[in-house]
Motif scaffolding. Structure first.
Motif, PDB file in Angstrom:
ATOM      1  N   ASP A  69       0.829  -1.204   0.000  1.00 56.26           N
ATOM      2  CA  ASP A  69       0.000   0.000   0.000  1.00 56.26           C
ATOM      3  C   ASP A  69       0.864   1.254   0.000  1.00 56.26           C
ATOM      4  O   ASP A  69       0.607   2.207  -0.754  1.00 56.26           O
ATOM      5  CB  ASP A  69      -0.924  -0.019   1.221  1.00 56.26           C
ATOM      6  N   ALA A  70       1.901   1.259   0.823  1.00 57.71           N
ATOM      7  CA  ALA A  70       2.797   2.421   0.887  1.00 57.71           C
ATOM      8  C   ALA A  70       3.520   2.636  -0.440  1.00 57.71           C
ATOM      9  O   ALA A  70       3.649   3.770  -0.912  1.00 57.71           O
ATOM     10  CB  ALA A  70       3.804   2.239   2.021  1.00 57.71           C
ATOM     11  N   CYS A  71       3.985   1.542  -1.072  1.00 58.16           N
ATOM     12  CA  CYS A  71       4.683   1.657  -2.357  1.00 58.16           C
ATOM     13  C   CYS A  71       3.737   2.122  -3.459  1.00 58.16           C
ATOM     14  O   CYS A  71       4.124   2.910  -4.335  1.00 58.16           O
ATOM     15  CB  CYS A  71       5.323   0.319  -2.732  1.00 58.16           C
ATOM     16  N   ASN A  72       2.503   1.627  -3.451  1.00 58.09           N
ATOM     17  CA  ASN A  72       1.514   2.086  -4.429  1.00 58.09           C
ATOM     18  C   ASN A  72       1.340   3.600  -4.359  1.00 58.09           C
ATOM     19  O   ASN A  72       1.324   4.295  -5.383  1.00 58.09           O
ATOM     20  CB  ASN A  72       0.163   1.412  -4.167  1.00 58.09           C
ATOM     21  N   ARG A  73       1.195   4.107  -3.147  1.00 64.02           N
ATOM     22  CA  ARG A  73       0.973   5.544  -2.953  1.00 64.02           C
ATOM     23  C   ARG A  73       2.211   6.354  -3.327  1.00 64.02           C
ATOM     24  O   ARG A  73       2.103   7.394  -3.984  1.00 64.02           O
ATOM     25  CB  ARG A  73       0.587   5.819  -1.501  1.00 64.02           C
TER      26      ARG A  73
END
Length: 430
Positions: free
Chosen positions: A231-235
């Motif tokens: 999720d953090a990498c997507n954002r």
């Protein structure tokens, strides 16, 4: 020993060494400021243009990515060749001036990577620095220059004498200054293909990793990201992967061998309820994928702007990897901590990227307790308290638990023999 100050220098071909007016080891009291005669001697050794005592430069070299506090150096020097490094080491040795290394994290130099026994996403197939360093040129604390395998030697194997090369690989700047590395090289593969697949649980993703390696598939990269990390990498990197336990994979070889590797891996992924592969075949798409992985630290920190990061890692035998990652995830939840997990799971190595507020004393205590539990959990599984990050200051007690009293005594005797005045990155490791 009375230590007056500390010296930091930076190289065009190796990490910076910084001169701190105070050590991170608070057992020592350090006087303020380098004597002007020492500064002049250093200028003579390297040239006036290659030394700075400017406040802005000193402040730039006072902090790294760790949470440890540190005072600014008194001087920063950029030597241009090994002879200058040797002269400066001799000056520091004669004047009891500590030498503190400075290496800029993921953009480190080759010599800095050797000093920390660094590795990364390709290590599962090509090995860490320890397996790929053939010879080192090292400046010792008193300025002498040693070639650990003999000057200009670059053989594939040897049984001659003690393994001095691996003594300095991973020594974290405590035994000498590495100024040149001779490295093993590999050919560029004919074909390279990357893929991403997600899993319903952490257990399924890690079981899949272990099975891929047990089947002797010569995978080039296999990286695990938990749902929070994805999720953090997507954002952060503008991606759109499923928010779930995920593997990033890469295959190298001939066109035919890559096809065979992919087919065998897909069967294992499906057997563990994994998703279909999302492919990254062209170089631009592959670069975007792996850049997102390499930016995981900054992606994690961006989850809570204004907070700091605390990164810790351990490494265990592959057979223990599913158990320790699942248990660690449960521990994070119980401890009410934010700590995305990312790992070079093909090596049994993973990182918890803790997000913290340094002003929150309760949270800081919970993080410290968690990291010690994690390390001791790894030790209980016959692993190590650090696979990549090294010992530094924070894991000295854990190192003693890992190798025992006799091992620590031998390490300290080696340190005393090579650095009798304790000027090389003092207070670290041992």
């Amino acid at each position: 020993m009375t230590v007056r100050s500390a010296m930091c220098w930076r190289y065009c071909y190796m990490p910076a060494l910084r001169a701190l007016s105070g050590r991170r080891n608070h057992q020592f009291q350090v006087q303020r400021g380098l004597h002007s005669n020492i500064i002049e001697a250093l200028k003579a050794a390297t040239g006036t243009e290659n030394i700075s005592t400017a406040t802005v430069v000193r402040e730039q070299h006072r902090k790294d990515e760790s949470y440890h506090s540190c005072k600014p150096p008194d001087a920063v020097v950029w030597p241009q060749n090994v002879e200058q490094v040797s002269r400066m080491a001799r000056i520091c040795f004669e004047n009891d001036v500590p030498i503190i290394p400075f290496d800029p994290g993921a953009d480190a130099s080759l010599c800095g990577m050797a000093a920390t026994s660094a590795s990364g996403t390709n290590a599962v197939r090509y090995g860490t620095m320890r397996e790929n360093v053939i010879n080192l040129e090292v400046v010792l604390a008193d300025g002498r220059i040693v070639h650990t395998a003999g000057k200009e030697r670059r053989f594939r194997k040897t049984s001659a004498g003690y393994n001095l090369t691996n003594l300095f690989v991973g020594s974290e700047g405590t035994l000498g200054i590495i100024t040149k590395t001779t490295l093993r090289l590999y050919g560029i593969p004919e074909a390279m293909v990357s893929a991403v697949c997600s899993f319903p649980t952490v257990q399924a993703a890690i079981d899949c990793t272990v099975q891929i390696l047990q089947c002797c598939i010569p995978i080039a990269r296999i990286e695990f990201l938990d749902d929070m990390m994805v999720d953090a990498c997507n954002r952060y990197s503008n991606l759109s992967y499923a928010i779930a336990s995920t593997l990033f994979l890469e295959f190298h070889g001939t066109e035919r061998s890559v096809e065979e590797q992919v087919q065998a891996t897909e069967e294992i992924v499906k057997a563990n309820s994994g998703s279909d592969f999302a492919w990254a075949k062209d170089q631009e798409t592959r670069n975007k994928l792996w850049q997102a992985r390499h930016s995981a630290w900054y992606a994690a920190r961006a989850m809570h702007p204004g907070c700091e990061g605390y990164s810790t890692d351990v490494c265990v035998p592959l057979s223990k990897l599913p158990e320790i990652i699942v248990t660690t995830k449960e521990d994070l939840v119980r401890s009410k901590l934010t700590g995305p997990i990312v790992g070079h799971v093909g090596d049994g190595n993973f990182h918890c990227l803790m997000i913290m507020d340094p002003q929150n004393e309760d949270e800081m205590m919970r993080i410290k307790e968690f990291t010690y539990r994690l390390a001791r959990r790894a030790l209980a599984m016959h692993g190590t308290c650090t696979g990549e990050h090294g010992i530094g200051l924070g894991k000295r007690q854990l190192l003693a638990e890992e190798i025992g009293a006799v091992g620590m005594k031998v390490m300290r005797e080696i340190k005393a023999a090579l650095d009798p005045k304790n000027i090389m990155n003092p207070g670290k490791v041992v």
